[in-house]
Design a protein around this motif. Structure first.
Motif, PDB file in Angstrom:
ATOM      1  N   GLU A 187      54.137  19.281  15.014  1.00 11.27           N
ATOM      2  CA  GLU A 187      53.039  19.250  15.986  1.00 11.27           C
ATOM      3  C   GLU A 187      53.504  18.669  17.321  1.00 11.27           C
ATOM      4  O   GLU A 187      54.630  18.178  17.446  1.00 11.27           O
ATOM      5  CB  GLU A 187      51.869  18.426  15.434  1.00 11.27           C
ATOM      6  CG  GLU A 187      51.279  18.956  14.127  1.00 11.27           C
ATOM      7  CD  GLU A 187      50.562  20.290  14.271  1.00 11.27           C
ATOM      8  OE1 GLU A 187      50.508  20.839  15.398  1.00 11.27           O
ATOM      9  OE2 GLU A 187      50.044  20.794  13.256  1.00 11.27           O
ATOM     10  N   ASP A 188      52.612  18.705  18.308  1.00 12.15           N
ATOM     11  CA  ASP A 188      52.966  18.259  19.654  1.00 12.15           C
ATOM     12  C   ASP A 188      53.303  16.769  19.714  1.00 12.15           C
ATOM     13  O   ASP A 188      54.175  16.360  20.467  1.00 12.15           O
ATOM     14  CB  ASP A 188      51.819  18.555  20.632  1.00 12.15           C
ATOM     15  CG  ASP A 188      51.717  20.041  20.943  1.00 12.15           C
ATOM     16  OD1 ASP A 188      52.731  20.740  20.803  1.00 12.15           O
ATOM     17  OD2 ASP A 188      50.622  20.488  21.325  1.00 12.15           O
ATOM     18  N   ARG A 189      52.592  15.965  18.922  1.00  8.92           N
ATOM     19  CA  ARG A 189      52.810  14.521  19.001  1.00  8.92           C
ATOM     20  C   ARG A 189      52.817  13.902  17.605  1.00  8.92           C
ATOM     21  O   ARG A 189      51.825  13.295  17.172  1.00  8.92           O
ATOM     22  CB  ARG A 189      51.747  13.863  19.882  1.00  8.92           C
ATOM     23  CG  ARG A 189      52.139  12.481  20.396  1.00  8.92           C
ATOM     24  CD  ARG A 189      51.166  11.984  21.433  1.00  8.92           C
ATOM     25  NE  ARG A 189      51.103  12.857  22.605  1.00  8.92           N
ATOM     26  CZ  ARG A 189      50.192  12.750  23.567  1.00  8.92           C
ATOM     27  NH1 ARG A 189      49.266  11.813  23.494  1.00  8.92           N
ATOM     28  NH2 ARG A 189      50.202  13.573  24.607  1.00  8.92           N
ATOM     29  N   PRO A 190      53.918  14.018  16.889  1.00 14.03           N
ATOM     30  CA  PRO A 190      53.985  13.492  15.522  1.00 14.03           C
ATOM     31  C   PRO A 190      53.698  11.998  15.416  1.00 14.03           C
ATOM     32  O   PRO A 190      53.245  11.530  14.369  1.00 14.03           O
ATOM     33  CB  PRO A 190      55.436  13.790  15.108  1.00 14.03           C
ATOM     34  CG  PRO A 190      55.861  14.915  15.985  1.00 14.03           C
ATOM     35  CD  PRO A 190      55.163  14.687  17.291  1.00 14.03           C
ATOM     36  N   THR A 191      53.952  11.247  16.486  1.00 12.04           N
ATOM     37  CA  THR A 191      53.741   9.795  16.409  1.00 12.04           C
ATOM     38  C   THR A 191      52.287   9.460  16.119  1.00 12.04           C
ATOM     39  O   THR A 191      51.996   8.415  15.530  1.00 12.04           O
ATOM     40  CB  THR A 191      54.172   9.118  17.718  1.00 12.04           C
ATOM     41  OG1 THR A 191      53.530   9.764  18.824  1.00 12.04           O
ATOM     42  CG2 THR A 191      55.691   9.210  17.900  1.00 12.04           C
ATOM     43  N   ALA A 192      51.354  10.346  16.511  1.00 13.84           N
ATOM     44  CA  ALA A 192      49.938  10.103  16.237  1.00 13.84           C
ATOM     45  C   ALA A 192      49.668  10.120  14.736  1.00 13.84           C
ATOM     46  O   ALA A 192      48.762   9.429  14.250  1.00 13.84           O
ATOM     47  CB  ALA A 192      49.074  11.143  16.950  1.00 13.84           C
ATOM     48  N   PHE A 193      50.421  10.902  13.997  1.00 16.56           N
ATOM     49  CA  PHE A 193      50.294  10.963  12.535  1.00 16.56           C
ATOM     50  C   PHE A 193      50.516   9.572  11.944  1.00 16.56           C
ATOM     51  O   PHE A 193      49.720   9.095  11.124  1.00 16.56           O
ATOM     52  CB  PHE A 193      51.318  11.966  11.993  1.00 16.56           C
ATOM     53  CG  PHE A 193      51.380  12.088  10.494  1.00 16.56           C
ATOM     54  CD1 PHE A 193      50.472  12.874   9.800  1.00 16.56           C
ATOM     55  CD2 PHE A 193      52.371  11.437   9.770  1.00 16.56           C
ATOM     56  CE1 PHE A 193      50.543  13.006   8.421  1.00 16.56           C
ATOM     57  CE2 PHE A 193      52.457  11.565   8.392  1.00 16.56           C
ATOM     58  CZ  PHE A 193      51.536  12.350   7.718  1.00 16.56           C
ATOM     59  N   PHE A 194      51.577   8.917  12.377  1.00 19.52           N
ATOM     60  CA  PHE A 194      51.910   7.603  11.828  1.00 19.52           C
ATOM     61  C   PHE A 194      50.967   6.519  12.352  1.00 19.52           C
ATOM     62  O   PHE A 194      50.658   5.561  11.643  1.00 19.52           O
ATOM     63  CB  PHE A 194      53.368   7.267  12.145  1.00 19.52           C
ATOM     64  CG  PHE A 194      54.320   8.289  11.595  1.00 19.52           C
ATOM     65  CD1 PHE A 194      54.624   8.320  10.251  1.00 19.52           C
ATOM     66  CD2 PHE A 194      54.874   9.250  12.429  1.00 19.52           C
ATOM     67  CE1 PHE A 194      55.480   9.278   9.737  1.00 19.52           C
ATOM     68  CE2 PHE A 194      55.734  10.209  11.936  1.00 19.52           C
ATOM     69  CZ  PHE A 194      56.031  10.229  10.578  1.00 19.52           C
ATOM     70  N   LYS A 195      50.497   6.698  13.571  1.00 16.69           N
ATOM     71  CA  LYS A 195      49.543   5.731  14.133  1.00 16.69           C
ATOM     72  C   LYS A 195      48.248   5.732  13.334  1.00 16.69           C
ATOM     73  O   LYS A 195      47.686   4.667  13.029  1.00 16.69           O
ATOM     74  CB  LYS A 195      49.265   6.068  15.598  1.00 16.69           C
ATOM     75  CG  LYS A 195      48.314   5.093  16.275  1.00 16.69           C
ATOM     76  CD  LYS A 195      48.105   5.453  17.745  1.00 16.69           C
ATOM     77  CE  LYS A 195      47.160   4.467  18.426  1.00 16.69           C
ATOM     78  NZ  LYS A 195      46.942   4.817  19.862  1.00 16.69           N
ATOM     79  N   VAL A 196      47.762   6.919  12.982  1.00 17.23           N
ATOM     80  CA  VAL A 196      46.525   7.014  12.203  1.00 17.23           C
ATOM     81  C   VAL A 196      46.723   6.426  10.810  1.00 17.23           C
ATOM     82  O   VAL A 196      45.874   5.674  10.316  1.00 17.23           O
ATOM     83  CB  VAL A 196      46.054   8.479  12.121  1.00 17.23           C
ATOM     84  CG1 VAL A 196      44.936   8.631  11.088  1.00 17.23           C
ATOM     85  CG2 VAL A 196      45.563   8.957  13.481  1.00 17.23           C
TER      86      VAL A 196
END
Length: 413
Positions: A187-196
């Motif tokens: 996806e465009d911003r994988p870091t959001a996955f880990f943040k959630v």
């Protein structure tokens, strides 16, 4: 029998995006009707059919009832009396619970359009807590739509935290966790996955190796961001800038896992973290049955990324050892992926985001110079047996030394 377009296709259309796929729900229908029209059944747990021409999925409207732990513990009821709203009510998010009829009219009983405008990922009903996969799906949607400003609704995050505390995520099967992680890396911003996941407490349960990095300091002179968890997320962001290959992004994500196991009395130094990282990468890949192409790239990145950073300091013989260990001569594509991950590591630091990384170019030049010397030429010169391997190594190291001398002269000039 009425047919509606549902789910992601409707959501993406409303966002002005091209739908990745189209799913349909059939209300008031029975399997025999669809079979008579040439649809092909594919569903094992509930009636799903493929259109005879488009091959898109058509599912009979259904309801679900929780019968056991995990995402497989459901009993489905599909019948002509199941209404469209009942089918939409079993879905995870309001933005995925919008339907469109044959005339283009929207049916939106849970106000998904309003949440699209607000940029909210909100659960449809309290039944959200019954399926732990929904935690991963929300995290993935956060990664996909982060650049639109989407956030998880507070009430939904509270439910996700409750699911974690109740042990629901512990029932997730490894293959499903990996599937959602892999999709998020694309996806465009994988870091959001880990943040959630971190925000609801699921990160420590699913990816404890990553969660352990937060709060671990690094030397400020090299890492102005200090926190290792912050650094790793910055590295993933840089990997996304450099490549859309999820394997490169996975290598960036896991390259420093060993720093999470450094004894506190040694902080902020992390001597030997490379080998500890390799061990943790192997454990993570074993646990989630991660494919070998991801594993191998992540392992060589974990073990040798600091060798790339020190390209101009290490001896030609050591550099040659790295080229051999990373299989640079036989697998140039993977070697390039490795260098991209190392570049992301260098740039994934506060103030270094746009800096050049000449070490990667030097490794490419050294590989090319050494690669011009091959065994066939040595055989033609009359060498035999072990002599060939010895001469190949010596001549390739000499070629790397000449390449290094050329680079050093260029720097002085």
């Amino acid at each position: 029998m009425k047919i509606y377009l549902v789910g992601g296709a409707v959501r993406d259309k409303l966002l002005g995006l091209e739908p990745r796929e189209r799913d349909w729900v059939v209300v008031g229908g029975i399997p025999d009707e669809l079979l008579a029209r040439g649809y092909r059944p594919v569903g094992k747990d509930f009636p799903v059919f493929l259109h005879p021409e488009t091959h898109e999925e058509y599912a009979l409207a259904r309801t679900e009832r929780k019968t056991g732990p995990g995402y497989t513990g459901f009993a489905c009821h599909a019948a002509p009396d199941v209404t469209l709203e009942e089918d939409l009510a079993r879905r995870d998010l309001t933005i995925n619970a919008i339907a469109e009829d044959e005339n283009g009219e929207l049916i939106d009983p849970f106000h998904g359009r309003e949440d699209l405008k607000k940029g909210l990922l909100r659960h449809v009903s309290p039944a959200f807590v019954e399926d732990p996969v929904r935690i991963l799906r929300i995290a993935r949607f956060a990664a996909r739509f982060a650049h639109y400003g989407f956030k998880v609704a507070h009430g939904t995050n509270a439910l996700m935290r409750e699911m974690v505390e109740n042990g629901e995520v512990d029932a997730l099967v490894p293959e499903r966790v990996w599937k959602e992680l892999e999709r998020s890396l694309g996806e465009d911003r994988p870091t959001a996955f880990f943040k959630v996941l971190r925000g609801c407490g699921a990160l420590t349960r699913l990816f404890p190796e990553i969660d352990a990095l937060y709060g671990v300091p690094q030397p400020e002179q090299h890492h102005p961001e200090i926190d290792t968890g912050v650094h790793v997320m910055m590295v993933v962001e840089q990997a996304c800038r450099l490549s859309d290959d999820p394997r490169v992004r996975f290598a960036a994500l896991t390259h420093d896992l060993g720093k999470g196991t450094t004894p506190e009395e040694e902080w902020p130094s992390h001597k030997g973290h490379e080998q500890r990282s390799v061990k943790l990468v192997q454990q993570l890949c074993d646990r989630y049955k991660i494919p070998n192409d991801y594993r191998k790239l992540a392992v060589i990145t974990a073990e040798y990324h600091t060798h790339v950073h020190r390209a101009f300091e290490i001896r030609p013989a050591t550099l040659y050892k790295v080229l051999e260990a990373t299989d640079a001569f036989r697998r140039p594509e993977r070697f390039e992926q490795f260098l991209l991950a190392c570049t992301a590591d260098s740039r994934g630091r506060t103030g270094y985001e746009d800096n050049a990384f000449p070490q990667a170019d030097f490794y490419r030049a050294a590989r090319d110079a050494a690669g011009k010397i091959d065994a066939q030429t040595l055989v033609a010169s009359g060498l035999q047996g072990a002599e060939i391997g010895t001469a190949l190594r010596e001549q390739r190291i000499a070629a790397i030394a000449a390449c290094k001398e050329s680079y050093d002269q260029g720097e002085q000039a």
